[in-house]
Motif scaffolding. Structure first.
Motif, PDB file in Angstrom:
ATOM      1  N   GLU A 121      -8.101  -9.807 -24.885  1.00 42.06           N
ATOM      2  CA  GLU A 121      -6.922  -8.866 -24.668  1.00 42.06           C
ATOM      3  C   GLU A 121      -7.134  -7.471 -24.031  1.00 42.06           C
ATOM      4  N   ALA A 122      -8.187  -7.167 -23.995  1.00 39.78           N
ATOM      5  CA  ALA A 122      -8.722  -6.148 -23.144  1.00 39.78           C
ATOM      6  C   ALA A 122      -8.651  -6.369 -21.713  1.00 39.78           C
ATOM      7  N   ALA A 123      -9.036  -7.622 -21.428  1.00 44.18           N
ATOM      8  CA  ALA A 123      -9.153  -7.862 -19.903  1.00 44.18           C
ATOM      9  C   ALA A 123      -7.605  -8.001 -19.503  1.00 44.18           C
ATOM     10  N   VAL A 124      -6.684  -8.526 -20.155  1.00 46.14           N
ATOM     11  CA  VAL A 124      -5.291  -8.725 -19.828  1.00 46.14           C
ATOM     12  C   VAL A 124      -4.800  -7.248 -19.270  1.00 46.14           C
ATOM     13  N   VAL A 125      -4.937  -6.451 -20.550  1.00 45.96           N
ATOM     14  CA  VAL A 125      -4.564  -4.949 -20.004  1.00 45.96           C
ATOM     15  C   VAL A 125      -5.049  -4.226 -19.037  1.00 45.96           C
ATOM     16  N   LEU A 126      -6.404  -4.538 -18.768  1.00 45.51           N
ATOM     17  CA  LEU A 126      -7.118  -3.986 -17.596  1.00 45.51           C
ATOM     18  C   LEU A 126      -6.692  -4.535 -16.348  1.00 45.51           C
ATOM     19  N   GLU A 127      -6.463  -5.703 -16.383  1.00 48.44           N
ATOM     20  CA  GLU A 127      -6.036  -6.684 -15.351  1.00 48.44           C
ATOM     21  C   GLU A 127      -4.579  -6.016 -14.587  1.00 48.44           C
ATOM     22  N   ALA A 128      -3.776  -5.806 -15.665  1.00 46.76           N
ATOM     23  CA  ALA A 128      -2.438  -5.352 -15.540  1.00 46.76           C
ATOM     24  C   ALA A 128      -2.411  -3.858 -14.931  1.00 46.76           C
ATOM     25  N   ALA A 129      -3.392  -3.248 -15.514  1.00 47.65           N
ATOM     26  CA  ALA A 129      -3.370  -1.888 -15.115  1.00 47.65           C
ATOM     27  C   ALA A 129      -3.755  -1.848 -13.659  1.00 47.65           C
ATOM     28  N   LEU A 130      -4.934  -2.322 -13.348  1.00 47.63           N
ATOM     29  CA  LEU A 130      -5.423  -2.268 -12.114  1.00 47.63           C
ATOM     30  C   LEU A 130      -4.550  -2.894 -11.145  1.00 47.63           C
ATOM     31  N   ALA A 131      -3.936  -3.753 -11.304  1.00 47.47           N
ATOM     32  CA  ALA A 131      -2.946  -4.388 -10.224  1.00 47.47           C
ATOM     33  C   ALA A 131      -1.794  -3.357 -10.168  1.00 47.47           C
ATOM     34  N   THR A 132      -1.273  -2.699 -11.009  1.00 46.60           N
ATOM     35  CA  THR A 132      -0.240  -1.758 -10.942  1.00 46.60           C
ATOM     36  C   THR A 132      -0.695  -0.301 -10.203  1.00 46.60           C
ATOM     37  N   LEU A 133      -2.203  -0.158 -10.448  1.00 46.28           N
ATOM     38  CA  LEU A 133      -2.724   0.945  -9.560  1.00 46.28           C
ATOM     39  C   LEU A 133      -2.727   0.477  -8.122  1.00 46.28           C
ATOM     40  N   LEU A 134      -3.334  -0.608  -7.737  1.00 50.38           N
ATOM     41  CA  LEU A 134      -3.331  -0.755  -6.502  1.00 50.38           C
ATOM     42  C   LEU A 134      -1.918  -1.048  -5.897  1.00 50.38           C
ATOM     43  N   ALA A 135      -0.933  -1.442  -6.632  1.00 50.08           N
ATOM     44  CA  ALA A 135       0.444  -1.388  -6.079  1.00 50.08           C
ATOM     45  C   ALA A 135       0.981  -0.265  -5.525  1.00 50.08           C
ATOM     46  N   VAL A 136       0.456   0.818  -6.427  1.00 54.00           N
ATOM     47  CA  VAL A 136       1.085   2.321  -6.381  1.00 54.00           C
ATOM     48  C   VAL A 136       0.367   2.939  -4.972  1.00 54.00           C
ATOM     49  N   VAL A 137      -0.980   2.763  -5.035  1.00 49.34           N
ATOM     50  CA  VAL A 137      -1.727   3.256  -3.866  1.00 49.34           C
ATOM     51  C   VAL A 137      -1.318   2.500  -2.537  1.00 49.34           C
ATOM     52  N   ALA A 138      -1.083   1.488  -2.536  1.00 47.26           N
ATOM     53  CA  ALA A 138      -0.834   0.899  -1.443  1.00 47.26           C
ATOM     54  C   ALA A 138       0.681   1.062  -0.764  1.00 47.26           C
ATOM     55  N   ARG A 139       1.750   1.466  -2.012  1.00 51.48           N
ATOM     56  CA  ARG A 139       2.880   1.763  -1.772  1.00 51.48           C
ATOM     57  C   ARG A 139       3.111   3.225  -0.863  1.00 51.48           C
ATOM     58  N   LEU A 140       2.016   4.158  -1.323  1.00 50.93           N
ATOM     59  CA  LEU A 140       1.846   5.362  -0.824  1.00 50.93           C
ATOM     60  C   LEU A 140       1.692   5.468   0.653  1.00 50.93           C
ATOM     61  N   GLY A 141       0.713   4.642   1.105  1.00 45.28           N
ATOM     62  CA  GLY A 141       0.471   4.608   2.634  1.00 45.28           C
ATOM     63  C   GLY A 141       0.015   6.001   3.017  1.00 45.28           C
ATOM     64  N   PRO A 142       0.466   6.354   4.546  1.00 44.16           N
ATOM     65  CA  PRO A 142      -0.093   7.594   4.937  1.00 44.16           C
ATOM     66  C   PRO A 142       0.507   8.742   4.222  1.00 44.16           C
ATOM     67  N   ASP A 143       1.415   8.626   3.309  1.00 37.00           N
ATOM     68  CA  ASP A 143       1.943   9.840   2.416  1.00 37.00           C
ATOM     69  C   ASP A 143       0.869  10.214   1.368  1.00 37.00           C
ATOM     70  N   ALA A 144      -0.228   9.609   1.163  1.00 42.70           N
ATOM     71  CA  ALA A 144      -1.233   9.831   0.401  1.00 42.70           C
ATOM     72  C   ALA A 144      -1.670  11.181   0.284  1.00 42.70           C
ATOM     73  N   ALA A 145      -1.497  11.730   1.761  1.00 45.77           N
ATOM     74  CA  ALA A 145      -2.648  13.252   2.149  1.00 45.77           C
ATOM     75  C   ALA A 145      -1.420  14.164   1.781  1.00 45.77           C
ATOM     76  N   ARG A 146      -0.324  13.900   1.491  1.00 41.88           N
ATOM     77  CA  ARG A 146       0.656  15.107   1.293  1.00 41.88           C
ATOM     78  C   ARG A 146       1.322  14.950  -0.416  1.00 41.88           C
ATOM     79  N   GLY A 147       1.415  16.001  -0.739  1.00 41.58           N
ATOM     80  CA  GLY A 147       2.116  16.160  -2.229  1.00 41.58           C
ATOM     81  C   GLY A 147       0.860  15.973  -3.427  1.00 41.58           C
ATOM     82  N   PRO A 148       1.423  15.846  -4.632  1.00 45.70           N
ATOM     83  CA  PRO A 148       0.453  16.041  -5.577  1.00 45.70           C
ATOM     84  C   PRO A 148      -0.585  14.796  -5.806  1.00 45.70           C
TER      85      PRO A 148
END
Length: 232
Positions: A121-148
Motif C-alpha cells: 500500500e505504501a508503494a501505491v501511494v508513492l507511485e501516485a505521488a511521484l506521477a503527480t509530481l512529475l506531471a506538475v514539473v512537466a507542466r511548468l516548462g520554462p516558467d519554472a524559473a519564475r514565481g514561487p
C-alpha cells in the motif's frame, strides 16, 4: 528507526483539524485551501480543500500522535485530490500551484515514513505521488524559473520521490506491478536532466524491463524531448 514501534495513522482528513485551526489563527492558509467565497478575517479553511503542509521533523521533538498522521488510504485520496483538483487549477499561476502541490506531496511522504504501513500500500501511494509530481514539473516548462516554484527544489523533490520509491521496492515485499514502468521513468527523467549521479539499479532490480506500452503510457508525465528519446 530500529527498535522503535511505529504507529498507524488515524487522521481521516487531508489536513488534521488541529493544523487547520492553527494555520487559520496564524493566517498561513494557502488561498487554494480557503472556503470558496469566504470573506471572514482571518479566512476559514475548507476541510475539503485544506491539505497538511510539510513540517520538517526537529531533533528531540516527539513523534506526532496517530491522530495527526493520515493512513495510506487517506494519503492516496489526498494525492488523487492534488492530481485531479489542484494540479491543473486555473485559480492560481502554474508556479504557485506547483509550489503548493510539491509541499503537500512532501508531507504525504513524511506521513507515510512515520507510520507502520504495508509495503504494497505504501508503494501505491508513492507511485501516485511521484506521477503527480512529475506531471506538475512537466507542466511548468520554462516558467519554472519564475514565481514561487524553485526549480532546484523541484528537482530535489523529484529525486527524493524516486528515492522513497526505491527504498519501498528494496524491502522486497511485492509484487509491485508498476516497478518496471517507474524504472523506465527514472531513466528517461534523468536522461533529460543530464543526471549521472545515480546508478541504473537506483529503483532496484526487476525480472524484466518495462514493456514499451507500459513506459509510453507514463511518458506524458516525464519532461523528455524527442532528441533525448533517440539517444537512448
Amino acid at each position: 528507526m530500529p527498535g522503535c514501534e511505529l504507529p498507524v495513522g488515524t487522521c481521516p482528513d487531508m489536513c488534521p483539524a488541529a493544523e487547520r485551526a492553527q494555520r487559520e489563527r496564524e493566517r498561513r492558509l494557502h488561498r487554494l485551501e480557503v472556503a470558496p467565497g469566504c470573506r471572514q478575517d482571518p479566512p476559514r479553511a475548507d476541510p475539503q480543500r485544506a491539505v497538511k503542509e510539510y513540517s520538517r521533523p526537529a531533533a528531540g521533538k516527539p513523534r506526532p500522535p496517530p491522530s495527526q498522521l493520515r493512513p495510506p488510504s487517506v494519503l492516496l485520496a489526498t494525492v488523487r485530490y492534488l492530481a485531479g483538483e489542484v494540479a491543473e487549477s486555473a485559480d492560481a499561476a502554474r508556479a504557485e500551484v506547483a509550489s503548493f502541490v510539491v509541499d503537500r506531496l512532501r508531507a504525504v511522504r513524511l506521513d507515510l515514513a512515520l507510520q507502520d504501513a504495508g509495503d504494497a500500500e505504501a508503494a501505491v501511494v508513492l507511485e501516485a505521488a511521484l506521477a503527480t509530481l512529475l506531471a506538475v514539473v512537466a507542466r511548468l516548462g520554462p516558467d519554472a524559473a519564475r514565481g514561487p516554484a524553485d526549480p532546484v527544489l523541484l528537482q530535489a523533490q523529484v529525486q527524493e520521490g524516486f528515492g522513497s520509491l526505491r527504498r519501498c521496492y528494496a524491502r522486497g515485499a511485492g509484487p509491485h506491478p508498476r516497478q518496471p514502468a517507474f524504472q523506465g521513468l527514472f531513466l528517461l527523467y534523468n536522461l533529460e536532466m543530464g543526471s549521472r549521479l545515480l546508478p541504473l539499479e537506483f529503483l532496484g532490480s526487476s525480472d524484466s524491463p518495462a514493456p514499451p506500452s507500459q513506459v509510453s503510457g507514463c511518458l506524458p508525465l516525464c519532461p523528455v524531448n524527442g532528441l533525448s528519446l533517440f539517444t537512448l
